[in-house]
Scaffold this active site. Structure first.
Site, PDB file in Angstrom:
ATOM      1  N   ASP A  40     -10.023  -5.832  -1.602  1.00  0.00           N
ATOM      2  CA  ASP A  40      -9.024  -5.297  -0.666  1.00  0.00           C
ATOM      3  C   ASP A  40      -9.693  -4.470   0.425  1.00  0.00           C
ATOM      4  OD1 ASP A  40      -6.710  -4.301   0.510  1.00  0.00           O
ATOM      5  OD2 ASP A  40      -6.363  -2.802  -1.047  1.00  0.00           O
ATOM      6  N   ASP A  89       0.854  -1.197   0.000  1.00  0.00           N
ATOM      7  CA  ASP A  89       0.000   0.000   0.000  1.00  0.00           C
ATOM      8  C   ASP A  89       0.880   1.233   0.000  1.00  0.00           C
ATOM      9  OD1 ASP A  89      -2.753  -0.982   0.116  1.00  0.00           O
ATOM     10  OD2 ASP A  89      -2.149  -1.880   2.023  1.00  0.00           O
TER      11      ASP A  89
HETATM   12  C1  DX5 Z   1      -6.653   0.197   2.684  1.00  0.00           C
HETATM   13  C2  DX5 Z   1      -5.578  -0.631   2.043  1.00  0.00           C
HETATM   14  C3  DX5 Z   1      -5.739  -2.112   2.289  1.00  0.00           C
HETATM   15  C4  DX5 Z   1      -5.685  -2.491   3.729  1.00  0.00           C
HETATM   16  C5  DX5 Z   1      -5.901  -3.941   3.977  1.00  0.00           C
HETATM   17  O1  DX5 Z   1      -6.396   1.535   2.431  1.00  0.00           O
HETATM   18  O2  DX5 Z   1      -5.558  -0.423   0.659  1.00  0.00           O
HETATM   19  O3  DX5 Z   1      -4.781  -2.829   1.520  1.00  0.00           O
HETATM   20  O4  DX5 Z   1      -4.479  -2.117   4.312  1.00  0.00           O
HETATM   21  O5  DX5 Z   1      -5.800  -4.156   5.348  1.00  0.00           O
HETATM   22  P1  DX5 Z   1      -7.013  -4.732   6.215  1.00  0.00           P
HETATM   23  O6  DX5 Z   1      -7.177  -6.149   5.767  1.00  0.00           O
HETATM   24  O7  DX5 Z   1      -6.524  -4.581   7.605  1.00  0.00           O
HETATM   25  O8  DX5 Z   1      -8.243  -3.900   5.917  1.00  0.00           O
HETATM   26 ZN    ZN Z   2      -4.458  -1.904  -0.564  1.00  0.00          ZN
END
Ligand code: DX5
Ligand code: ZN
Length: 212
Positions: free
Chosen positions: A171, A30
């Site tokens: 996601d 990310d």
């Molecule tokens: C949100 C991100 C995701 C997130 C996923 O902005 O793009 O990739 O970090 O993490 P979890 O599974 O904790 O929501």
């Molecule tokens: Zn993400």
């Protein structure tokens, strides 16, 4: 397939090292610029060393308003996918072509309020549709249930446009309960805090795998 986000980790080298011992398929990266989303990730010149801790291919999610500079950086790593949002301040098609010019698979990200129709013009250029289950910007949020309707629409779209070979990924907010509801609608599940806040990463990954 499972792609693991380390966004919620407070020791990224340790998390990546532990993930090497699991059968996770990708590491989900990310990238945040503090403009497209409020949070900001570490600069690439610091992060590039951290990727030495993983043997897995990277699934890069650019939450940035100007993807082009980040594309060249992340293209230099062991990267499988680079995905961009539709509403950046740059031209989406040019950036998809830029990703492909490095021999890397290109993805479009749909935010919770983006309509499936909006990506139709890009179908010939993409390998991945990354569907957000939360508002982008931070890990550990709750999955928005109406995302499931969007995944169903995409399944129909995939049948209609079967000449185009794109994968669908989801996601944000995915845990075992959510995975059970969506696993037959997606090719790749991205999950972060559900895995990295646990002691046993492999056990958590197994609990998401209703598919291979
Ligand atoms: C949100 C991100 C995701 C997130 C996923 O902005 O793009 O990739 O970090 O993490 P979890 O599974 O904790 O929501
Ligand atoms: Zn993400």
């Amino acid at each position: 397939m499972i792609s693991v986000s380390f966004l919620a980790s407070n020791n990224i080298p340790d998390t990546l090292t532990k993930l090497n011992n699991t059968d996770a398929n990708f590491i989900h990266v990310d990238v945040m610029d503090g403009k497209y989303v409020d949070n900001k990730s570490l600069p690439f010149k610091e992060m590039r060393h951290i990727y030495k801790f993983t043997d897995k291919r990277l699934d890069v999610h650019l939450m940035v308003e100007s993807p082009s500079i980040y594309i060249s950086d992340y293209a230099s790593l062991n990267t499988e996918y680079i995905s961009i949002h539709l509403d950046t301040i740059e031209d989406t098609l040019s950036n998809l072509k830029l990703i492909k010019s490095y021999g890397i698979k290109a993805g479009i990200v749909l935010n919770p309020n983006d309509k499936v129709e909006s990506l139709i013009p890009y179908l010939p250029y993409i390998d991945l549709i990354l569907v957000m289950g939360v508002i982008p910007g931070k890990g550990g949020q709750k999955f928005i249930d109406k995302t499931i309707n969007k995944l169903k629409e995409l399944k129909v779209l995939k049948k209609e446009y079967k000449d185009f070979k794109f994968k669908v990924s989801v996601d944000g907010g995915v845990n075992d309960v959510v995975s059970k509801k969506i696993y037959n609608l997606v090719d790749i599940i991205v999950s972060g805090s559900y895995i990295t806040s646990s002691e046993d990463y492999q056990k958590q990954i197994n609990s998401l795998r209703f598919f291979s």
